[in-house]
Enzyme design. Structure first.
Site, PDB file in Angstrom:
ATOM      1  N   LYS A   1       0.825  -1.204  -0.096  1.00  0.00           N
ATOM      2  CA  LYS A   1      -0.089   0.333  -0.081  1.00  0.00           C
ATOM      3  C   LYS A   1       0.830   1.290   0.117  1.00  0.00           C
ATOM      4  O   LYS A   1       0.682   2.102  -0.579  1.00  0.00           O
ATOM      5  CB  LYS A   1      -0.860   0.161   1.256  1.00  0.00           C
ATOM      6  CG  LYS A   1      -1.504   1.435   1.520  1.00  0.00           C
ATOM      7  CD  LYS A   1      -2.509   1.390   2.628  1.00  0.00           C
ATOM      8  CE  LYS A   1      -1.657   1.653   4.009  1.00  0.00           C
ATOM      9  NZ  LYS A   1      -1.373   3.027   4.156  1.00  0.00           N
ATOM     10  N   ASN A   2       2.077   1.425   0.977  1.00  0.00           N
ATOM     11  CA  ASN A   2       2.553   2.535   1.025  1.00  0.00           C
ATOM     12  C   ASN A   2       3.690   2.843  -0.038  1.00  0.00           C
ATOM     13  O   ASN A   2       4.380   3.806  -0.018  1.00  0.00           O
ATOM     14  CB  ASN A   2       3.363   2.574   2.500  1.00  0.00           C
ATOM     15  CG  ASN A   2       2.261   2.868   3.617  1.00  0.00           C
ATOM     16  OD1 ASN A   2       1.182   3.046   3.363  1.00  0.00           O
ATOM     17  ND2 ASN A   2       2.467   2.313   4.696  1.00  0.00           N
TER      18      ASN A   2
ATOM     19  N   ARG B   1      -5.347  10.350   4.482  1.00  0.00           N
ATOM     20  CA  ARG B   1      -4.084  11.591   4.565  1.00  0.00           C
ATOM     21  C   ARG B   1      -3.090  11.463   3.330  1.00  0.00           C
ATOM     22  O   ARG B   1      -2.630  12.540   2.876  1.00  0.00           O
ATOM     23  CB  ARG B   1      -3.378  11.290   5.691  1.00  0.00           C
ATOM     24  CG  ARG B   1      -4.188  11.108   7.028  1.00  0.00           C
ATOM     25  CD  ARG B   1      -3.160  10.952   8.268  1.00  0.00           C
ATOM     26  NE  ARG B   1      -1.930  11.653   7.799  1.00  0.00           N
ATOM     27  CZ  ARG B   1      -1.685  12.891   7.690  1.00  0.00           C
ATOM     28  NH1 ARG B   1      -2.897  13.807   8.313  1.00  0.00           N
ATOM     29  NH2 ARG B   1      -0.695  13.417   7.383  1.00  0.00           N
TER      30      ARG B   1
ATOM     31  N   CYS C   1      -5.315  12.330  12.718  1.00  0.00           N
ATOM     32  CA  CYS C   1      -5.906  11.072  12.691  1.00  0.00           C
ATOM     33  C   CYS C   1      -5.626  10.235  14.079  1.00  0.00           C
ATOM     34  O   CYS C   1      -5.179  10.874  15.100  1.00  0.00           O
ATOM     35  CB  CYS C   1      -5.339  10.182  11.619  1.00  0.00           C
ATOM     36  SG  CYS C   1      -3.811   9.381  11.808  1.00  0.00           S
TER      37      CYS C   1
ATOM     38  N   ARG D   1      -0.200  14.486  13.004  1.00  0.00           N
ATOM     39  CA  ARG D   1       0.457  14.138  11.488  1.00  0.00           C
ATOM     40  C   ARG D   1       0.443  15.676  10.931  1.00  0.00           C
ATOM     41  O   ARG D   1      -0.093  15.914   9.790  1.00  0.00           O
ATOM     42  CB  ARG D   1      -0.656  13.223  10.786  1.00  0.00           C
ATOM     43  CG  ARG D   1      -1.091  12.190  11.551  1.00  0.00           C
ATOM     44  CD  ARG D   1      -0.267  10.942  11.613  1.00  0.00           C
ATOM     45  NE  ARG D   1       0.476  10.542  10.280  1.00  0.00           N
ATOM     46  CZ  ARG D   1       0.079   9.523   9.613  1.00  0.00           C
ATOM     47  NH1 ARG D   1      -1.178   8.649   9.876  1.00  0.00           N
ATOM     48  NH2 ARG D   1       0.656   9.022   8.496  1.00  0.00           N
TER      49      ARG D   1
ATOM     50  N   ASP E   1       4.431   0.699  11.932  1.00  0.00           N
ATOM     51  CA  ASP E   1       3.551  -0.110  11.439  1.00  0.00           C
ATOM     52  C   ASP E   1       3.351  -1.519  11.921  1.00  0.00           C
ATOM     53  O   ASP E   1       2.397  -2.121  11.637  1.00  0.00           O
ATOM     54  CB  ASP E   1       3.262   0.035  10.052  1.00  0.00           C
ATOM     55  CG  ASP E   1       3.271   1.396   9.508  1.00  0.00           C
ATOM     56  OD1 ASP E   1       3.439   1.831   8.355  1.00  0.00           O
ATOM     57  OD2 ASP E   1       2.852   2.365  10.580  1.00  0.00           O
TER      58      ASP E   1
ATOM     59  N   ARG F   1      -8.488  -0.713   4.406  1.00  0.00           N
ATOM     60  CA  ARG F   1      -7.983   0.245   3.733  1.00  0.00           C
ATOM     61  C   ARG F   1      -6.477  -0.335   3.592  1.00  0.00           C
ATOM     62  O   ARG F   1      -5.622   0.230   2.616  1.00  0.00           O
ATOM     63  CB  ARG F   1      -7.580   1.500   4.830  1.00  0.00           C
ATOM     64  CG  ARG F   1      -8.885   2.166   5.210  1.00  0.00           C
ATOM     65  CD  ARG F   1      -8.567   3.448   5.911  1.00  0.00           C
ATOM     66  NE  ARG F   1      -7.400   3.789   5.400  1.00  0.00           N
ATOM     67  CZ  ARG F   1      -6.212   4.497   6.243  1.00  0.00           C
ATOM     68  NH1 ARG F   1      -6.377   4.811   7.404  1.00  0.00           N
ATOM     69  NH2 ARG F   1      -5.233   4.955   5.658  1.00  0.00           N
TER      70      ARG F   1
END
Ligand code: EPZ
Length: 437
Positions: A34-35, A104, A128, A133, A322, A416
């Site tokens: 995802k990132n 975000r 968040c 952030r 994470d 997500r």
């Protein structure tokens, strides 16, 4: 055709149920990261034409970003895990609050839009669950490249007359998306940009490879000093998204927490140095293959025999924030106590109260949590609430390890960032199902 994901309001009601106590066994295939997908998708804004991104995960976040980019005039098409993005017709430069507030990382359109169009107007993402952030480092960097950044009515309006101009930018903190935004902006700037104390996450290496493939000139891949020689224009990309190291780490911890044995495939063991060291220190057997990692217990050992291990989250190659929540769940099953120190985000212990509902024993002291493992007593299933993406995955792991049924609410957080979670867990022998209300 891709399955329909309910919108957030509808998904609010969805719940995940887990019947715990079953050791996970077998192998699970890891999806694209995802990132990495998010910044690489926004990088397509830098060059007109049809771009090809391969191994793109089908997630709520990648879909939301496509919606944001469609607002600018981009068109896209999926073919399984291949995403075709056509950014020829970029007519608009505004990303609305309604979309940005749900994700975000939409802030990653700032650098490419300013570099390509000389203008970007993006809703401030706001805070968040895990922290304030701020994006001050992104804006400071864009100003050092010659842009002006105006903040009004909850929007950031960034403008530059002509091209951005290369400069030396020093990051106070090695921000991941901050590095990505300025790296992308600098590729089309006049002159050379040097990003000092830049982030070194593998996802940034993936972005560098894509940009170089588009014709950018970048030195210093995988180091904290990136040197970008700006070019006049770039051409469309054809690139592959790297495997998701956080998804891989989550499944390794889930297998261990259930006392199982298995292998995660289509991943890069070299992207998980800190986690693999901690799992070995806890007493687990880790075998690294070319693109797979196997995890198991030594003969006669089980979860309650796990050693307690302390972790301190750090920028890459340190222990990933994470993967903090997931490791906390594992330590709450071990024997003895461990200290989990969160140094990246100021509010990333939202999962603690929920784990305690499942009989975990965790005491928060400032930015540290002291976990007293339950050993043979283990965790007990309960109704719990997901608060953010990684906290929710720690609750899934707790539910898989616990006796009885666990019911997790607000699972849209999971959608997500975890592709086909229920299918993959079921493939490992878990009893897990979703109910929509
Ligand atoms: C990226 O977020 C990831 N998101 C996050 O993953 C991850 O937790 C984080 O990096 C750290 O590894 C994506 O890549 C899309 P940062 P990012 O800027 O870039 C402070 C997940 O679960 N900071 O590296 O937003 C900030 O407050 C998500 O997949 C400033 O002060 O994180 C934090 O304390 C969650 N000013 C620290 O730096 C700035 O302008 C690191 O944040 C920017 C950041």
């Amino acid at each position: 055709m891709l399955p329909v994901l309910a919108d957030t309001r509808e998904a609010e009601m969805d719940k995940l149920f887990i019947e715990g106590g079953r050791p996970l066994r077998g192998s699970v295939r890891i999806s694209g990261a995802k990132n990495a997908a998010l910044p690489l998708m926004t990088a397509t804004l830098l060059a007109p034409g049809k771009h090809v991104l391969r191994n793109v995960p089908d997630l709520r976040d990648t879909r939301t970003l496509l919606k944001v980019m469609e607002e600018f005039g981009v068109t896209s098409e999926w073919e399984d895990d291949v995403l075709y993005i056509d950014s020829t017709e970029l007519k608009h430069f505004e990303a609305s609050y309604d979309l940005v507030r749900t994700m975000r990382a939409s802030v990653l359109v700032l650098g490419p839009l300013v570099a390509r169009l000389g203008r970007a107007r993006v809703s401030r993402p706001g805070g968040c669950a895990i922290g304030d952030r701020p994006i001050n480092l992104h804006l400071m960097g864009l100003e050092q490249l010659g842009a002006t950044c105006l903040q009004e009515n909850g929007y950031v309006d960034v403008k530059v007359d002509g091209r951005l101009r290369g400069n030396v930018i020093h990051f106070d903190i090695p921000s991941v998306t901050g590095t990505e935004n300025l790296l992308m902006a600098a590729t089309l700037a006049a002159g050379t940009t040097i990003l000092k104390n830049a982030a070194r996450e593998p996802e940034i290496g993936n972005l560098v490879d894509m940009l170089v493939g588009m014709g950018a000139q970048i030195e210093g891949r995988d180091t904290d000093e990136l040197i970008v020689h700006g070019v006049e224009q770039l051409s469309p990309a054809d690139c592959v998204i790297i495997p998701d190291r956080i998804e891989a780490g989550t499944y390794l911890i889930a297998i261990a927490a259930t006392g199982g044995q298995g292998r995660v495939t289509h991943c890069k063991p070299e992207h998980l140095p800190a986690l693999l060291n901690k799992l070995r220190a806890a007493g687990l057997i880790i075998e690294e293959g070319e693109d797979s990692i196997a995890i198991s217990f030594s003969e006669g050992k089980g979860v309650a025999d796990l050693e307690c291990v302390d972790i301190k989250t750090m920028p890459y190659p340190g222990y990933a924030t994470d993967l903090q929540a997931q490791f906390m769940t594992l330590m709450s099953l071990a024997s003895g106590s461990s200290v989990i120190n969160e140094t990246i985000f100021e509010n990333r212990f939202m999962h603690v109260a929920e784990l305690e509902r499942m009989n975990a024993n965790i005491k928060i002291k400032g930015s540290s949590a002291v976990v007293t493992g339950k050993g043979r007593d283990g965790l007990v299933g309960a109704p719990v609430m997901a608060t953010d993406l990684r906290a929710s995955s720690s609750l899934v792991i707790a539910g898989l390890a616990a006796s009885g049924i666990t019911e997790i609410r607000r699972i849209y957080h999971l959608e997500r960032g975890y592709e086909k979670l229920i299918d993959k867990l079921t493939g490992l022998g878990a009893k897990v199902w979703k109910e929509s209300y």
